[in-house]
Enzyme design. Structure first.
Site: not given
Length: 395
Positions: A100, A200
């Site tokens: 991410c 995330c």
């Protein structure tokens, strides 16, 4: 006045990061990333991103900075979620947080920020950035956060020089209690907010349930392997090369059902990972069972008793050449070269002494002490002192 876009996540760390930048005289803009809206895959009954974006907005209002939300759910779906499913399907265990950062926060998000005329992107990561000169060129260093308990440099192990050059980490020199104290003094709504867990920017995800929505359950068996099995006592011939020794040390043991006894059933080997203890639902053993290997082809899980089972430990891991990533490109190893480093194979693991060995098609990371649950698909990161210099996907 330089312009900085702060990734406001609705948590205390990014809130304080925004405040500190304002204090330092930057022009600050708050941007919230919405990374999820696929209703066909339910994540949890709670909808954390709504609450988080609200908190981010309130922080921006309190600080008097412009605020907007960007919807990156399509990119997130494609670069993170689809990747996760395909990795689990192959029997590997990906790290969505590292991805991410590389693919979303410091790539897609950064491009949006720069298009808004920003000079930098800032996040609430506990890590530090500094710069040095190498052969007349500016080189950026990624260093661990001052708060060793919260250091998040590992999550940024895939960043490039280009990405680092445009990044700021305002809270890297602070400890978590200091960050909370600043937030309380500023009366920010996030001052007491608990740290987010889970994926995330998505929030609380129960991974097995999440995976079951795309990867179909299928019944398989759980095998227990005895710690005294002959497979653990293989000896190497003395006269083999160093490369052969490293290859042998990093090699996966090939287990077969005949090597052990059936102790239970499972719903799909692709839901499980090496080193896992919970979720096996096998009773009647003297000690807890740990997963020492999974085989998605045969849909079999292999386990061993206790966290000290020899099947959990290896002294080396292998990284394919194209998966080796150097933050410090000036330190890249050539074929046959080696480097002594400190390394970790997962977040929060204490740094371990190890040696990198680069060969033509792969790199080996050889540890002084055997490591438990080296897991395919995860990232190994290596440091020189407190500086993270490179990383790679464990193969």
């Amino acid at each position: 006045m330089k312009r900085v876009v702060v990734g406001l996540s609705g948590g205390v760390d990014s809130s304080v990061a925004a405040y500190l930048l304002q204090e330092q005289g930057y022009e600050v803009i708050g941007l919230f990333m919405k990374n999820w809206h696929d209703d066909s895959v339910t994540i949890s009954n709670e909808c954390p991103w709504l609450e988080d974006s609200n908190d981010a907005l309130l922080v921006a209002e309190k600080l008097g900075i412009p605020f907007q939300t960007v919807d990156l759910s399509e990119e997130y779906q494609e670069k993170i979620v689809d990747y996760m499913f395909s990795e689990y399907e192959k029997g590997r265990t990906p790290n969505p947080d590292v991805l991410c950062n590389r693919e979303i926060k410091f790539d897609v998000f950064m491009k949006i920020a720069l298009s808004l005329g920003a000079d930098y992107v800032a996040t609430g990561h506990y890590c530090r950035k500094s710069e040095i000169e190498v052969n007349g060129e500016t080189v950026y260093q990624l260093k661990s956060g001052t708060d060793t308990n919260k250091d998040q440099s590992y999550f940024l192990c895939q960043l490039s020089q280009e990405q680092l050059s445009k990044s700021l980490f305002p809270i890297g020199e602070l400890t978590k209690p200091e960050v909370r104290k600043i937030a309380a003094q500023m009366e920010l709504i996030t001052a007491e907010k608990k740290d987010s867990q889970g994926l995330c920017f998505i929030g609380k995800v129960r991974l097995p349930e999440f995976l079951q929505q795309k990867l179909q359950p299928k019944d398989g068996i759980i095998i227990q392997i005895d710690k005294n099995d002959a497979v653990y006592s293989s000896t190497l011939q003395e006269e083999i090369s160093l490369e052969e020794k490293l290859k042998a040390a990093a090699k996966k043991i090939s287990y077969t059902p005949e090597m052990g006894k059936v102790v239970g059933k499972h719903q799909g080997a692709h839901y499980f990972t090496t080193g896992q203890r919970k979720g096996l639902n096998v009773g009647g053993t003297t000690d807890p069972l740990f997963i020492i290997a999974t085989n998605v082809e045969t849909n079999t899980i292999y386990t061993g008793l206790t966290s000290q089972h020899p099947g959990l430990f290896k002294k080396a891991l292998r990284i394919e050449k194209e998966e080796v990533h150097w933050i410090r490109e000036d330190l890249v190893l050539g074929n046959g070269e080696k480097m002594e480093v400190m390394a970790r194979i997962r977040y929060r693991q204490p740094l371990q002494t190890a040696t990198l060995h680069q060969y033509e098609n792969e790199m080996y990371l050889y540890f002084d002490e055997p490591q438990s649950a080296i897991t395919e698909g995860q990232f190994a990161a290596w440091y020189l002192g407190d500086e993270l210099v490179g990383s790679g996907v464990i193969s």
